[in-house]
Write a protein that holds these residues in place. Sequence first.
Motif, PDB file in Angstrom:
ATOM      1  N   ARG A   1      83.502  71.493  33.888  1.00 38.06           N
ATOM      2  CA  ARG A   1      84.417  70.354  34.132  1.00 38.06           C
ATOM      3  C   ARG A   1      85.853  70.782  34.393  1.00 38.06           C
ATOM      4  NH1 ARG A   1      79.133  69.473  32.743  1.00 38.06           N
ATOM      5  NH2 ARG A   1      78.706  67.262  32.341  1.00 38.06           N
ATOM      6  N   SER A   2      86.058  72.017  34.922  1.00 37.50           N
ATOM      7  CA  SER A   2      87.407  72.498  35.246  1.00 37.50           C
ATOM      8  C   SER A   2      87.629  72.349  36.754  1.00 37.50           C
ATOM      9  CB  SER A   2      87.571  73.960  34.809  1.00 37.50           C
ATOM     10  OG  SER A   2      87.343  74.117  33.429  1.00 37.50           O
ATOM     11  N   ILE A   3      87.760  71.115  37.197  1.00 37.60           N
ATOM     12  CA  ILE A   3      87.812  70.833  38.633  1.00 37.60           C
ATOM     13  C   ILE A   3      89.074  71.424  39.280  1.00 37.60           C
ATOM     14  CG2 ILE A   3      87.757  69.026  40.397  1.00 37.60           C
ATOM     15  CD1 ILE A   3      85.152  69.405  38.780  1.00 37.60           C
ATOM     16  N   GLU A   4      90.190  71.401  38.550  1.00 39.32           N
ATOM     17  CA  GLU A   4      91.429  71.976  39.110  1.00 39.32           C
ATOM     18  C   GLU A   4      91.258  73.467  39.383  1.00 39.32           C
ATOM     19  OE1 GLU A   4      94.953  71.184  36.927  1.00 39.32           O
ATOM     20  OE2 GLU A   4      94.672  69.002  36.923  1.00 39.32           O
ATOM     21  N   ASP A   5      90.630  74.174  38.441  1.00 33.47           N
ATOM     22  CA  ASP A   5      90.370  75.606  38.644  1.00 33.47           C
ATOM     23  C   ASP A   5      89.401  75.811  39.804  1.00 33.47           C
ATOM     24  OD1 ASP A   5      92.047  76.353  36.582  1.00 33.47           O
ATOM     25  OD2 ASP A   5      90.455  76.381  35.079  1.00 33.47           O
TER      26      ASP A   5
ATOM     27  N   SER B   1      81.675  89.328  45.852  1.00 32.24           N
ATOM     28  CA  SER B   1      81.166  88.870  47.143  1.00 32.24           C
ATOM     29  C   SER B   1      81.472  87.382  47.286  1.00 32.24           C
ATOM     30  CB  SER B   1      79.654  89.081  47.212  1.00 32.24           C
ATOM     31  OG  SER B   1      79.015  88.263  46.245  1.00 32.24           O
ATOM     32  N   LEU B   2      81.225  86.849  48.458  1.00 29.90           N
ATOM     33  CA  LEU B   2      81.389  85.410  48.663  1.00 29.90           C
ATOM     34  C   LEU B   2      80.541  84.649  47.654  1.00 29.90           C
ATOM     35  CD1 LEU B   2      82.214  82.838  50.194  1.00 29.90           C
ATOM     36  CD2 LEU B   2      80.345  83.312  51.803  1.00 29.90           C
ATOM     37  N   GLU B   3      79.289  85.099  47.466  1.00 31.77           N
ATOM     38  CA  GLU B   3      78.393  84.418  46.538  1.00 31.77           C
ATOM     39  C   GLU B   3      78.938  84.435  45.119  1.00 31.77           C
ATOM     40  OE1 GLU B   3      77.497  86.528  48.839  1.00 31.77           O
ATOM     41  OE2 GLU B   3      76.123  85.383  50.121  1.00 31.77           O
ATOM     42  N   GLN B   4      79.540  85.561  44.715  1.00 29.87           N
ATOM     43  CA  GLN B   4      80.054  85.648  43.355  1.00 29.87           C
ATOM     44  C   GLN B   4      81.319  84.807  43.174  1.00 29.87           C
ATOM     45  OE1 GLN B   4      78.322  86.764  40.980  1.00 29.87           O
ATOM     46  NE2 GLN B   4      76.750  87.484  42.384  1.00 29.87           N
ATOM     47  N   ASN B   5      82.150  84.749  44.206  1.00 30.18           N
ATOM     48  CA  ASN B   5      83.320  83.862  44.133  1.00 30.18           C
ATOM     49  C   ASN B   5      82.876  82.404  44.012  1.00 30.18           C
ATOM     50  OD1 ASN B   5      85.744  85.411  44.162  1.00 30.18           O
ATOM     51  ND2 ASN B   5      85.340  85.970  46.272  1.00 30.18           N
ATOM     52  N   ILE B   6      81.832  82.054  44.744  1.00 29.85           N
ATOM     53  CA  ILE B   6      81.326  80.683  44.664  1.00 29.85           C
ATOM     54  C   ILE B   6      80.636  80.454  43.324  1.00 29.85           C
ATOM     55  CG2 ILE B   6      79.690  79.038  45.674  1.00 29.85           C
ATOM     56  CD1 ILE B   6      80.408  80.169  48.396  1.00 29.85           C
ATOM     57  N   PHE B   7      80.003  81.510  42.779  1.00 26.74           N
ATOM     58  CA  PHE B   7      79.431  81.385  41.440  1.00 26.74           C
ATOM     59  C   PHE B   7      80.538  81.050  40.440  1.00 26.74           C
ATOM     60  CE2 PHE B   7      78.200  82.914  37.283  1.00 26.74           C
ATOM     61  CZ  PHE B   7      76.908  82.428  37.149  1.00 26.74           C
ATOM     62  N   ALA B   8      81.697  81.690  40.585  1.00 27.63           N
ATOM     63  CA  ALA B   8      82.835  81.398  39.698  1.00 27.63           C
ATOM     64  C   ALA B   8      83.291  79.957  39.889  1.00 27.63           C
ATOM     65  CB  ALA B   8      83.979  82.367  39.983  1.00 27.63           C
ATOM     66  N   LEU B   9      83.286  79.504  41.157  1.00 25.52           N
ATOM     67  CA  LEU B   9      83.659  78.127  41.465  1.00 25.52           C
ATOM     68  C   LEU B   9      82.691  77.160  40.774  1.00 25.52           C
ATOM     69  CD1 LEU B   9      84.667  76.787  44.958  1.00 25.52           C
ATOM     70  CD2 LEU B   9      82.968  75.583  43.624  1.00 25.52           C
ATOM     71  N   ILE B  10      81.383  77.455  40.888  1.00 25.97           N
ATOM     72  CA  ILE B  10      80.367  76.598  40.270  1.00 25.97           C
ATOM     73  C   ILE B  10      80.511  76.609  38.751  1.00 25.97           C
ATOM     74  CG2 ILE B  10      77.870  76.326  39.897  1.00 25.97           C
ATOM     75  CD1 ILE B  10      77.554  77.425  42.800  1.00 25.97           C
ATOM     76  N   ASP B  11      80.831  77.779  38.199  1.00 23.50           N
ATOM     77  CA  ASP B  11      81.013  77.872  36.749  1.00 23.50           C
ATOM     78  C   ASP B  11      82.147  76.961  36.291  1.00 23.50           C
ATOM     79  OD1 ASP B  11      80.192  79.274  34.276  1.00 23.50           O
ATOM     80  OD2 ASP B  11      82.260  79.982  34.290  1.00 23.50           O
ATOM     81  N   LYS B  12      83.218  76.882  37.104  1.00 19.58           N
ATOM     82  CA  LYS B  12      84.317  75.966  36.772  1.00 19.58           C
ATOM     83  C   LYS B  12      83.854  74.514  36.859  1.00 19.58           C
ATOM     84  CE  LYS B  12      87.318  79.234  36.141  1.00 19.58           C
ATOM     85  NZ  LYS B  12      87.719  79.580  34.751  1.00 19.58           N
ATOM     86  N   ILE B  13      82.998  74.227  37.864  1.00 21.54           N
ATOM     87  CA  ILE B  13      82.492  72.859  38.022  1.00 21.54           C
ATOM     88  C   ILE B  13      81.652  72.447  36.814  1.00 21.54           C
ATOM     89  CG2 ILE B  13      80.910  71.392  39.350  1.00 21.54           C
ATOM     90  CD1 ILE B  13      81.760  72.992  41.847  1.00 21.54           C
ATOM     91  N   VAL B  14      80.709  73.328  36.398  1.00 23.97           N
ATOM     92  CA  VAL B  14      79.817  72.950  35.306  1.00 23.97           C
ATOM     93  C   VAL B  14      80.566  72.809  33.982  1.00 23.97           C
ATOM     94  CG1 VAL B  14      77.799  74.008  36.399  1.00 23.97           C
ATOM     95  CG2 VAL B  14      79.113  75.328  34.745  1.00 23.97           C
TER      96      VAL B  14
END
Length: 340
Positions: free
Chosen positions: A229-233, A214-227
């Motif tokens: 420190r994988s900003i490029e991903d 879902s949109l929320e899960q895609n954003i969860f993946a985005l947040i997981d990359k942020i936490v």
Amino acid sequence: MIFDIWKQIKAKQFSSLYLLYGPEAFLINETKQLLINHVLNEDGIDFNLSSYDLEETTIDAALEDAETFPFMGERRLIFLQNPVFLTAAKTKEKVEHNLAKLEAYLKEPSPYSIVVFSAPYEKLDERKKITKELKRKAAILEAKQLNEGELKAWIKERSAYNGVEIDAPAMDLLLSLAGTNLFTLTSEVDKLALYSGAEKKIDEESVEKLVSRSLEQNIFALIDKIVHRSIEDALRIYYDLLKQNEEPIKILSIITGQFRLIYQVKELARRGYGQQQIASHLKIHPFRIKLAAGQAKLFKDEELANIMKLLADADYQMKTGGMSKGLLIEMFLFRLNDHV
């Protein structure tokens, strides 16, 4: 208890009375469907299946039906929806129920009918005589929100129902991607079982490949990359979301909500709250609290405070039209790189 009742129904070990109560609609609906499938034959469904809304129909009328002989079958199956007289809720009742009639029926239920009380309420009024008597006589299913262990038992049971096995890493990933909604989990497990092939196993790789995000899960993946420190991903995931025509303001709102949760979990944990207490306090599923607690450990207090300020600034500019909405989140991620 849930699985015990379902096993008894599948084995045609029926009770004359069932009480299904709680806010988890999926468990109630699943139990009803199991009863329909195992109590009634195909020819008798039209004649022996009844449903009454007790906010509209008196209990007397429903019990008269229960005392009627079945036609073209061995049993009648009667669903009694919304038995408001079992709760403490102050409602303006449209009908007056003869509870003395119900009490008499509970003492001697019809041997050829199965009566199912379906109460979608968080709690029943345990002080009421009728509630106590029904709970004493009926097979009970409390349809409450499942905790992490129960969710995993549910996934395992649903996989076995489909004739497949699912390993622990696959279950963890499935919960992370699909969330805790039982309707969604059931759909995903059924799909994974269908594609499991000759091995009849669901592994982490197949979950990663097949589970819808879902949109929320895609954003969860985005947040997981942020936490982590994988900003490029994180930027790559964000660009993919834009290609899917997701609205930047919605993306920002979900990012903000997740970081607010991380901040709250960190603060409440510092005050000595356990994860179950935090889940109860914030009214959020314990599994989400567990994930947020793991993420919270990766940030210092000042880092989270800076992130919340960046998100607030982006939200203000997005709402006042100070910059392109899509560019604002991109700038947030670039600025975030300097703060984490």
